[in-house]
Structure formats: structure tokens, C-alpha cells
Design an enzyme around this catalytic site. Sequence first.
Site, PDB file in Angstrom:
ATOM      1  N   ILE A 176       0.841  -1.200   0.000  1.00 54.35           N
ATOM      2  CA  ILE A 176       0.000   0.000   0.000  1.00 54.35           C
ATOM      3  C   ILE A 176       0.878   1.252   0.000  1.00 54.35           C
ATOM      4  CG2 ILE A 176      -0.298  -0.224   2.515  1.00 54.35           C
ATOM      5  CD1 ILE A 176      -3.099   1.110   2.097  1.00 54.35           C
ATOM      6  N   GLU A 177       0.777   1.997  -1.096  1.00 53.85           N
ATOM      7  CA  GLU A 177       1.632   3.166  -1.264  1.00 53.85           C
ATOM      8  C   GLU A 177       0.870   4.334  -1.882  1.00 53.85           C
ATOM      9  OE1 GLU A 177       5.675   2.513  -2.634  1.00 53.85           O
ATOM     10  OE2 GLU A 177       5.184   0.412  -2.982  1.00 53.85           O
ATOM     11  N   ASP A 178       1.556   5.454  -1.910  1.00 55.70           N
ATOM     12  CA  ASP A 178       1.075   6.651  -2.587  1.00 55.70           C
ATOM     13  C   ASP A 178      -0.358   7.002  -2.170  1.00 55.70           C
ATOM     14  OD1 ASP A 178       1.458   8.823  -4.294  1.00 55.70           O
ATOM     15  OD2 ASP A 178       0.673   7.763  -6.030  1.00 55.70           O
TER      16      ASP A 178
END
Length: 358
Positions: A176-178
Site C-alpha cells: 500500500i503506497e502513494d
Amino acid sequence: MRAVVSPRRLAVSLTGLGCLLLPVVVSIPQASAAGTPAAAGSPVPAAPAAPAAPAAPAAPAASGSMAAAPYEYLGWGDPQKPTGVMAATGVKWFTLAFVLSDGGCNPKWDGSRALTGGSDESAIKSIRGAGGDVVVSVGGWSGNKLGEKCSSASALAGAYQKVISAYHLKALDIDIEDTEFSNATVRQRVVSALKIVKTDNPGLVTYVTMGTTPTGPDANGKDLIKKGAAAGLANDGWTIMPFDFGGHSGSMGSVTESALEGLETAVKGAYGYSDDAAYRHIGVSSMNGKTDESDETITTGDFQTVLGYARQHHLARFTFWAVNRDRQCTSGGDASASCSGVGQAPYAFTKIVAQYAG
């Protein structure tokens, strides 16, 4: 990852690729790290460090551990044949990246390739045929994210289930990024969806992978962990990507330990675990060689430091981004999607990770 090279975050601006940059629609990566939200047994003495430059050491005995599943991005750069990596290093598990949204609430490799019937499924079959297995990673830094495109936790769980069912997975990684990571509503949706698939798939191992600061998860990361605990999500490994800090002091090995200590504190506090239990529910996803930051070089010595720490505390996971880069650049050039940017023997980093048995 996002950066430069790693599709995750990619580290190292990768010449024309950028890790997380990936081609066209590829999600790219995973990593983002610090500051930039992107993306068990008795202690064993650390193994001798792998040589830093050309002399390839003998491959360690395969541990066969899911806890040691380095990332390989089959849609990025010039990926090595997984079975060749297995034969050369003894590693048995891979974390394959990345599954993304096809524009709606439907999972595809890089958002474009069908889950079954293509080269990705063939690669998974070849790995299993050679005695290994895979963790599939959903997310990364770039591309359309399922957590955002699926409008509810149940819909997102349904998308995750398609991936699990397509390959009869034993483990799933949510990178889970950005924008997925920075949105509180999406963070809750991801946690709730994971709770559903854990209930529907008894025994499924889940990892949640996110960026970090040098002292542990930032506010979004701590909130994600707290949401997991509040939802009753028995997540097997909260994993940080300790690189792309945007500034740090000390070696990358020591700063990784500092970030892991902060992660342990956050998980312990949210879940009410003992220190031992908290360590067994955290993990590290490092990067090999040059990262996206000019002041960051992660060496095989740093990996040996992390290996010793992981063994001491029985971490849930010790992995890295990425096998694609686990070789020396042919002309001594900058790191890219296909090389680390440092002097090293082929697969020097993978051989260290392969020694971890959980």
C-alpha cells in the site's frame, strides 16, 4: 515502490525505467519509503557476508521459507528466469509484483494482463514445478490501485479473492503506497477487505507492506496498524520499506534496525502484544544497492546486519526489492531495473535473504 528503479518505489532513478516507474501502465512498485508514504525459532548466528564484488560464493542450502520471498517483477526490465534464480541461490519463494486494477474493481497483472492463461501463470507453475511457491503482491507505487477502484470493502475483498483463487495462494501481500496509503478511507477499506479474505481463507498468510521513516511508520502507517487492530485483523506481517528516507544518519543497516524498532513499538501498542509477539508480526522489505536517494547505498553488509536482526527477533518476513536488480551493472553504470549500481557477485543479496528461515 516508487522510485527510480523499483517499480515499487523503484529506487534509483533507473535509467529510463524508474523502479516504480515501469512501462506504460505498470504499477510499479512498491517501495516508497521513509518519509514518503509510497510504499520464529532460536536465534542463529549470522552467516558470513557475501563478497562485495565479483567472486560468487556457493549458494546456501535452501530454507524453503515463505519468510524469505524476494520480490521479482516479471513485467519490469529484464527479469531473470525464476527457476534459474532458484537453482543459483537456493531461494524457494518469490513475491511476484504487481497486481493492479484494470480501471475498475478487477485485478490484472500490471492492470493489463489476465491472471490466468498467460506468461505470469506459466512462471508460477514453473516455480511450483521446481519445488517453490509464490506470494502475490497487490499494489505498488504506480498504476490504478484496487483499494481505490473498488468502492467497498466487500468489493475489494472480492477482487483479492480472484487473485487468491486463481493460484490457490498460501500468502498475499498488499503493498500500500502513494494515494492508497495517504487516504484514510482507503486504508480502512484495505484493512476490512483483508479481514474478510482471512475469514474466508483459513490459513492464508497476509502481509501489509508500506513506507517508513528512519524511526518507524509515519502517522499514516501508525493509523493503518491501529485500524487493523481495531478491526480484529490478524495480519501476519506488518512490513516496512526502509529506504528512500529523504535524509538519514548512519549505515542503512543500522537505520533499518531503528525503523524496525519503531514498527515493533507501533504494532505492540496497537495489538497489545508482548515484545516477542510483536517482533514475530513485523517484517522488512529492503532494497539492494543504490536507491532513489543519492545518500543511500544498501550493501551486502547491511543485508547481513538485517539478517542477524531478523534471526534475533524472529521477524515474520525478510525480503527485498528486487531480484531483477541483483547483479552488477555491466558497464559500471547507474542502477537500473536490471542492476544494483554496486559492485557485487550475481545474486549476492538474494543468497543472503535465502538464509533466513523465519
